[in-house]
Enzyme design. Structure first.
Site, PDB file in Angstrom:
ATOM      1  N   ASP A  71      -2.881 -11.582  12.394  1.00  0.00           N
ATOM      2  CA  ASP A  71      -2.022 -11.765  11.105  1.00  0.00           C
ATOM      3  C   ASP A  71      -1.689 -12.528  10.587  1.00  0.00           C
ATOM      4  OD1 ASP A  71       0.186  -8.640   9.873  1.00  0.00           O
ATOM      5  OD2 ASP A  71       0.584 -11.017   8.903  1.00  0.00           O
ATOM      6  N   ARG A  90       1.025  -0.780   0.017  1.00  0.00           N
ATOM      7  CA  ARG A  90       0.430  -0.277  -0.133  1.00  0.00           C
ATOM      8  C   ARG A  90       0.666   1.414   0.046  1.00  0.00           C
ATOM      9  NH1 ARG A  90      -5.383   0.606   2.505  1.00  0.00           N
ATOM     10  NH2 ARG A  90      -5.439  -1.242   2.528  1.00  0.00           N
TER      11      ARG A  90
HETATM   12  N1  URA Z   1      -4.707  -9.345   7.452  1.00  0.00           N
HETATM   13  C1  URA Z   1      -4.344 -10.043   8.012  1.00  0.00           C
HETATM   14  O1  URA Z   1      -3.892 -11.129   8.043  1.00  0.00           O
HETATM   15  N2  URA Z   1      -5.351  -9.973   8.935  1.00  0.00           N
HETATM   16  C2  URA Z   1      -6.171  -9.127   9.315  1.00  0.00           C
HETATM   17  O2  URA Z   1      -6.862  -9.264  10.229  1.00  0.00           O
HETATM   18  C3  URA Z   1      -6.813  -8.200   8.778  1.00  0.00           C
HETATM   19  C4  URA Z   1      -5.385  -8.002   7.666  1.00  0.00           C
END
Ligand code: URA
Length: 209
Positions: free
Chosen positions: A200, A104
């Site tokens: 994540d 991004r």
């Molecule tokens: N990407 C991730 O790895 N976890 C999330 O909750 C949102 C985006």
């Protein structure tokens, strides 16, 4: 408008609960993501076309069915999408794999492609884009756009966990792309994480933080 399929098979839901648990370490997390991906691959390929073929069993000749349609391409969005590739390839060993990397831009907040290596014939393949988390939908929409720019005409999106915001964003941008999700969660939080989610996905797969 595209369709959204939530895959509520008991095995998928059971394994997803283990994946979500913060006490599940990277090794088990990777194995479970692979297993759930394999189960998702099974569901997502329900509509593959078949043709009659003649074979001979040890007993007699027979007419039976084999896959007949377009070839497949699996497209993980880097990096977390990598965790889903092996599960798909286990069931679809002849599929080719293309990779798309996006980041991004901190100023425009728009996804920028930093890596893209695709099968040369993507216009002749049914493509399955894989990314475990459908959060804002920004990366998935951009990846699908890049594929279409390069000639792709048949695309499905497969995720482990999604949320209403991400689903709406992809449906808006790509009404022709059906979305397959193991579980649709409640919402996004202020940091663009899915709630309750799993944290994540990239960090949990690769043991980073
Ligand atoms: N990407 C991730 O790895 N976890 C999330 O909750 C949102 C985006």
């Amino acid at each position: 408008m595209s369709k959204v399929f939530e895959m509520n098979h008991p095995l998928i839901q059971h394994k997803l609960s283990l994946i979500r648990d913060k006490n599940t370490g990277s090794k088990e997390f990777r194995e479970l993501v692979k297993e759930v991906s394999m189960l998702l691959a099974f569901e997502v390929t329900r509509d593959l076309s078949l043709e009659d073929v003649e074979i001979e069993t040890p007993i007699c000749k027979m007419t039976t069915k084999m896959l007949s349609g377009r070839k497949l391409g699996i497209i993980p969005i880097l990096r977390a999408g990598l965790g889903m590739v092996d599960g798909f390839l286990n069931l679809l060993p002849a599929a080719k794999v293309g990779h798309i990397g996006l980041y991004r831009d901190p100023e425009t907040l728009k996804p920028v492609e930093y890596y893209c290596k695709l099968p040369t014939d993507i216009n002749e393949r049914d493509l399955i884009v894989v990314d475990p988390m459908l959060a804002t939908g920004g990366s998935a929409s951009a990846a699908i756009e890049f594929l279409k720019d390069r000639g792709a005409t048949s695309i499905k999106l497969v995720c482990l966990i999604g949320c209403p915001e991400g689903i709406a964003a992809v449906q808006d941008a790509h009404p022709d792309v059906n979305i397959y999700i193991a579980k649709i969660d409640e919402k996004l939080n202020d940091h663009a994480y899915i709630v309750p989610g799993l944290g994540d996905a990239g960090d949990r797969l690769f043991g980073t933080k």
